[in-house]
Design a protein around this motif. Structure first.
Motif, short mmCIF file in Angstrom:
data_model
loop_
_atom_site.label_atom_id
_atom_site.label_comp_id
_atom_site.label_asym_id
_atom_site.label_seq_id
_atom_site.Cartn_x
_atom_site.Cartn_y
_atom_site.Cartn_z
N GLY A 1 -34.41 22.12 -1.56
CA GLY A 1 -34.22 23.17 -0.56
C GLY A 1 -33.23 24.23 -1.01
O GLY A 1 -33.47 25.43 -0.88
N VAL A 2 -32.10 23.77 -1.54
CA VAL A 2 -31.09 24.72 -2.01
C VAL A 2 -31.65 25.54 -3.17
O VAL A 2 -31.43 26.75 -3.25
CB VAL A 2 -29.79 23.96 -2.42
CG1 VAL A 2 -28.84 24.88 -3.17
CG2 VAL A 2 -29.11 23.38 -1.19
N SER A 3 -32.38 24.88 -4.07
CA SER A 3 -32.97 25.60 -5.21
C SER A 3 -33.96 26.66 -4.74
O SER A 3 -33.99 27.77 -5.28
CB SER A 3 -33.68 24.62 -6.14
OG SER A 3 -32.79 23.66 -6.63
N TRP A 4 -34.74 26.32 -3.74
CA TRP A 4 -35.73 27.26 -3.24
C TRP A 4 -35.04 28.48 -2.62
O TRP A 4 -35.44 29.62 -2.85
CB TRP A 4 -36.64 26.57 -2.22
CG TRP A 4 -37.77 27.44 -1.79
CD1 TRP A 4 -38.95 27.65 -2.42
CD2 TRP A 4 -37.77 28.26 -0.61
NE1 TRP A 4 -39.70 28.55 -1.71
CE2 TRP A 4 -39.01 28.94 -0.59
CE3 TRP A 4 -36.88 28.48 0.42
CZ2 TRP A 4 -39.35 29.82 0.42
CZ3 TRP A 4 -37.21 29.36 1.43
CH2 TRP A 4 -38.44 30.02 1.42
N GLY B 1 -33.45 34.21 -3.35
CA GLY B 1 -32.41 35.22 -3.21
C GLY B 1 -31.64 35.14 -1.91
O GLY B 1 -30.85 36.02 -1.60
N GLU B 2 -31.84 34.08 -1.14
CA GLU B 2 -31.14 33.93 0.14
C GLU B 2 -29.72 33.42 -0.05
O GLU B 2 -28.85 33.65 0.79
CB GLU B 2 -31.91 32.97 1.06
CG GLU B 2 -33.29 33.44 1.42
CD GLU B 2 -33.27 34.70 2.27
OE1 GLU B 2 -32.38 34.84 3.13
OE2 GLU B 2 -34.14 35.57 2.06
N SER C 1 -24.86 28.11 -3.77
CA SER C 1 -25.83 27.09 -4.18
C SER C 1 -25.14 25.95 -4.91
O SER C 1 -25.46 24.77 -4.68
CB SER C 1 -26.90 27.70 -5.08
OG SER C 1 -27.63 28.66 -4.37
N LEU C 2 -24.21 26.29 -5.79
CA LEU C 2 -23.47 25.24 -6.50
C LEU C 2 -22.61 24.42 -5.55
O LEU C 2 -22.51 23.20 -5.68
CB LEU C 2 -22.61 25.86 -7.61
CG LEU C 2 -23.37 26.41 -8.80
CD1 LEU C 2 -22.42 27.12 -9.74
CD2 LEU C 2 -24.13 25.31 -9.51
#
Length: 70
Positions: A16-19, A24-25, A31-32
């Motif tokens: 989910g985080v990768s997507w 670009g959200e 993300s990290l």
């Protein structure tokens, strides 16, 4: 939670985080940070029933059976 459920939950979180990052959200830093936060799923305590079954229990071995008293 079983280890399998934890791994599946972690993979879903990372996906989910990768997507969201790829779309670009989310920024790279966010993300990290969310990826690092996802490791908390492994620090989550196990079920209470499992903790109860593994704790040490006192057993009194010094008593004789009731029928052997003289």
């Amino acid at each position: 939670m079983t280890i399998l459920v934890r791994v599946l939950l972690w993979l879903a979180w990372i996906a989910g985080v990768s997507w969201f990052w790829h779309a670009g959200e989310l920024g790279t830093g966010t993300s990290l940070a969310l990826g690092a936060l996802s490791l908390m799923v492994f620090a989550w305590p196990g079920s209470i029933a499992r903790r109860r079954s593994t704790e040490l229990r006192y057993i009194d071995v010094s008593k004789e059976p009731a029928g052997l008293h003289h």
